[in-house]
Design an enzyme around this catalytic site. Structure first.
Site, PDB file in Angstrom:
ATOM      1  N   ASP A  16     -25.074  -6.146  53.108  1.00  0.00           N
ATOM      2  CA  ASP A  16     -26.456  -6.478  53.509  1.00  0.00           C
ATOM      3  C   ASP A  16     -26.996  -7.649  52.686  1.00  0.00           C
ATOM      4  OD1 ASP A  16     -28.795  -6.182  54.930  1.00  0.00           O
ATOM      5  OD2 ASP A  16     -29.616  -4.656  53.579  1.00  0.00           O
ATOM      6  N   HIS A  33     -24.657 -15.379  57.474  1.00  0.00           N
ATOM      7  CA  HIS A  33     -23.510 -14.601  57.958  1.00  0.00           C
ATOM      8  C   HIS A  33     -22.206 -15.370  57.722  1.00  0.00           C
ATOM      9  CE1 HIS A  33     -26.239 -11.672  59.458  1.00  0.00           C
ATOM     10  NE2 HIS A  33     -26.685 -12.389  60.477  1.00  0.00           N
ATOM     11  N   LEU A 127      -3.253  -3.491  51.459  1.00  0.00           N
ATOM     12  CA  LEU A 127      -4.650  -3.053  51.605  1.00  0.00           C
ATOM     13  C   LEU A 127      -4.943  -2.822  53.081  1.00  0.00           C
ATOM     14  CD1 LEU A 127      -7.618  -3.060  50.004  1.00  0.00           C
ATOM     15  CD2 LEU A 127      -7.937  -5.041  51.460  1.00  0.00           C
TER      16      LEU A 127
HETATM   17  C1  FPP Z   1     -26.503  -7.557  57.217  1.00  0.00           C
HETATM   18  O1  FPP Z   1     -27.296  -8.544  56.623  1.00  0.00           O
HETATM   19  C2  FPP Z   1     -25.288  -8.156  57.702  1.00  0.00           C
HETATM   20  C3  FPP Z   1     -24.883  -8.158  59.005  1.00  0.00           C
HETATM   21  C4  FPP Z   1     -25.622  -7.507  60.099  1.00  0.00           C
HETATM   22  C5  FPP Z   1     -23.649  -8.839  59.404  1.00  0.00           C
HETATM   23  C6  FPP Z   1     -22.543  -8.740  58.399  1.00  0.00           C
HETATM   24  C7  FPP Z   1     -21.525  -9.747  58.731  1.00  0.00           C
HETATM   25  C8  FPP Z   1     -20.831 -10.434  57.818  1.00  0.00           C
HETATM   26  C9  FPP Z   1     -20.892 -10.224  56.370  1.00  0.00           C
HETATM   27  C10 FPP Z   1     -19.922 -11.479  58.263  1.00  0.00           C
HETATM   28  C11 FPP Z   1     -18.547 -10.945  58.398  1.00  0.00           C
HETATM   29  C12 FPP Z   1     -18.433 -10.383  59.729  1.00  0.00           C
HETATM   30  C13 FPP Z   1     -17.552 -10.730  60.649  1.00  0.00           C
HETATM   31  C14 FPP Z   1     -18.083 -11.268  61.905  1.00  0.00           C
HETATM   32  C15 FPP Z   1     -16.107 -10.561  60.459  1.00  0.00           C
HETATM   33  P1  FPP Z   1     -28.717  -8.831  57.254  1.00  0.00           P
HETATM   34  O2  FPP Z   1     -28.557  -9.850  58.326  1.00  0.00           O
HETATM   35  O3  FPP Z   1     -29.336  -7.547  57.713  1.00  0.00           O
HETATM   36  O4  FPP Z   1     -29.476  -9.419  56.014  1.00  0.00           O
HETATM   37  P2  FPP Z   1     -31.006  -9.230  55.646  1.00  0.00           P
HETATM   38  O5  FPP Z   1     -31.222  -7.787  55.329  1.00  0.00           O
HETATM   39  O6  FPP Z   1     -31.164 -10.100  54.455  1.00  0.00           O
HETATM   40  O7  FPP Z   1     -31.791  -9.707  56.842  1.00  0.00           O
END
Ligand code: FPP
Length: 243
Positions: A16, A33, A127
Site C-alpha cells: 500500500d 504503481h 521462491l
Molecule cells: C495500493 O496502493 C496498491 C495497489 C492497489 C496496486 C499495487 C500494485 C503494485 C505494487 C504494482 C505491482 C503490480 C503488478 C501489476 C504486478 P494505493 O494505490 O492504494 O496507494 P494509496 O493508499 O497511497 O492511495
C-alpha cells in the site's frame, strides 16, 4: 545478514502507498504503481537472499475495480507489461510464479499471459511468488465453499483449506502492510489466522531492504503460541513453528 536466524517461511504483503508516493511528487497515481513494480522486484530479490521461500503480494483487489477507470486500465496494462519484462529475469532467479484470484473479468490477453508465466516458471524452486490479482479473501472462502458444494463434499476446515486458492503453500508466517494503515483489507482472511502482523510506515515504493529487515527483525522477536501457553511453547520450542 544482520537479521535474526528465525526467518519466516512465508511472507505476505499488502503493497500500500503507491498513490500517496506519486501524489507527494505531483505525479499521476500510475507513476506510483510503476515504481511499485520496481519495489516488488527488489523485494523478491531481498526475500531470496534472506531465505524466505514464499512471498504473496496483493496487487489488485476485487474492490479495486471501483477505482477511476484510467487507474484500473493502467494497472491492467502494467500487469501485461510487467509479465513481458519481468518473467524471464524472475525465472532466472528461480522464482515460481502463481497468479491467485478470479480470472473472469480479465482480458483474454492478460489471462493468457498469466497462464504462460505460470507455465514458464513452474519448474523453479527458490521462491514461490503468489501475485494476488483480482483477489479478495471473502471471494476465496466463497469460491472454496462453492467448489465443495458442487462436488457434494462436507465443509470442514481441512476440505475448505484444500479448496482455497493458496492451497499450494503453507499459511503466511508474517503479514506485512506498508503505507501506515492498520487494516487487513480483505487479504488472506482465512490464511492469516495465526500470522504475525507488521505494519510498516514506508510507502510501498520506498519499501527497501532496510524496511524489510525491520519487519523480519521484529518477527524474529515474536513468540508464536498458536493457542498454547507461553510455558508450553517454551518447553516444546514451538515459537518458530509454522501453522
Ligand atoms: C495500493 O496502493 C496498491 C495497489 C492497489 C496496486 C499495487 C500494485 C503494485 C505494487 C504494482 C505491482 C503490480 C503488478 C501489476 C504486478 P494505493 O494505490 O492504494 O496507494 P494509496 O493508499 O497511497 O492511495
Amino acid at each position: 545478514m544482520t537479521v535474526s536466524s528465525v526467518v519466516p517461511h512465508h511472507v505476505a504483503i499488502v503493497m500500500d502507498g503507491n498513490g500517496r508516493w506519486a501524489t507527494k511528487r505531483f505525479l499521476p497515481r500510475l507513476a506510483g504503481h510503476k515504481q511499485g513494480v520496481d519495489a516488488l522486484r527488489r523485494c523478491v530479490r531481498a526475500c531470496i537472499q534472506r531465505g524466505v521461500r514464499v512471498l504473496t503480494v496483493f496487487a489488485f483487489s476485487s474492490e479495486n475495480w471501483n477505482r477511476p477507470a484510467d487507474e484500473v486500465s493502467g494497472l491492467m496494462s502494467l500487469l501485461a507489461t510487467a509479465l513481458g519484462h519481468e518473467v524471464p529475469s524472475l525465472s532466472k532467479e528461480g522464482v515460481q510464479l502463481h497468479f491467485v484470484g478470479e480470472r473472469q473479468g480479465l482480458s483474454a490477453k492478460v489471462a493468457a499471459g498469466l497462464v504462460q508465466a505460470e507455465q514458464a516458471t513452474a519448474h523453479n524452486e527458490r521462491l514461490i511468488l503468489n501475485v494476488c490479482f483480482n483477489y479478495g479473501g471473502r471471494w476465496d472462502v466463497a469460491q472454496a465453499a462453492a467448489q465443495l458444494a458442487a462436488r457434494g463434499e462436507a465443509i470442514t476446515e481441512a476440505s475448505l483449506n484444500a479448496a482455497m486458492a493458496l492451497a499450494h503453500v503453507p499459511d503466511p508466517d508474517l503479514f506485512i502492510r506498508t503505507g501506515g494503515e492498520h487494516r487487513i483489507s480483505n487479504f488472506l482472511l482465512w490464511q492469516c489466522a495465526y500470522s504475525e502482523l507488521f505494519f510498516s510506515p514506508s510507502l510501498w515504493p520506498d519499501f527497501d531492504d532496510a524496511a524489510l529487515d525491520a519487519a523480519l527483525h521484529d518477527y524474529a522477536s515474536r513468540e508464536r503460541r498458536f493457542g498454547k501457553t507461553s510455558a508450553q511453547v517454551q518447553t516444546t520450542g514451538a515459537s518458530a513453528m509454522r501453522a
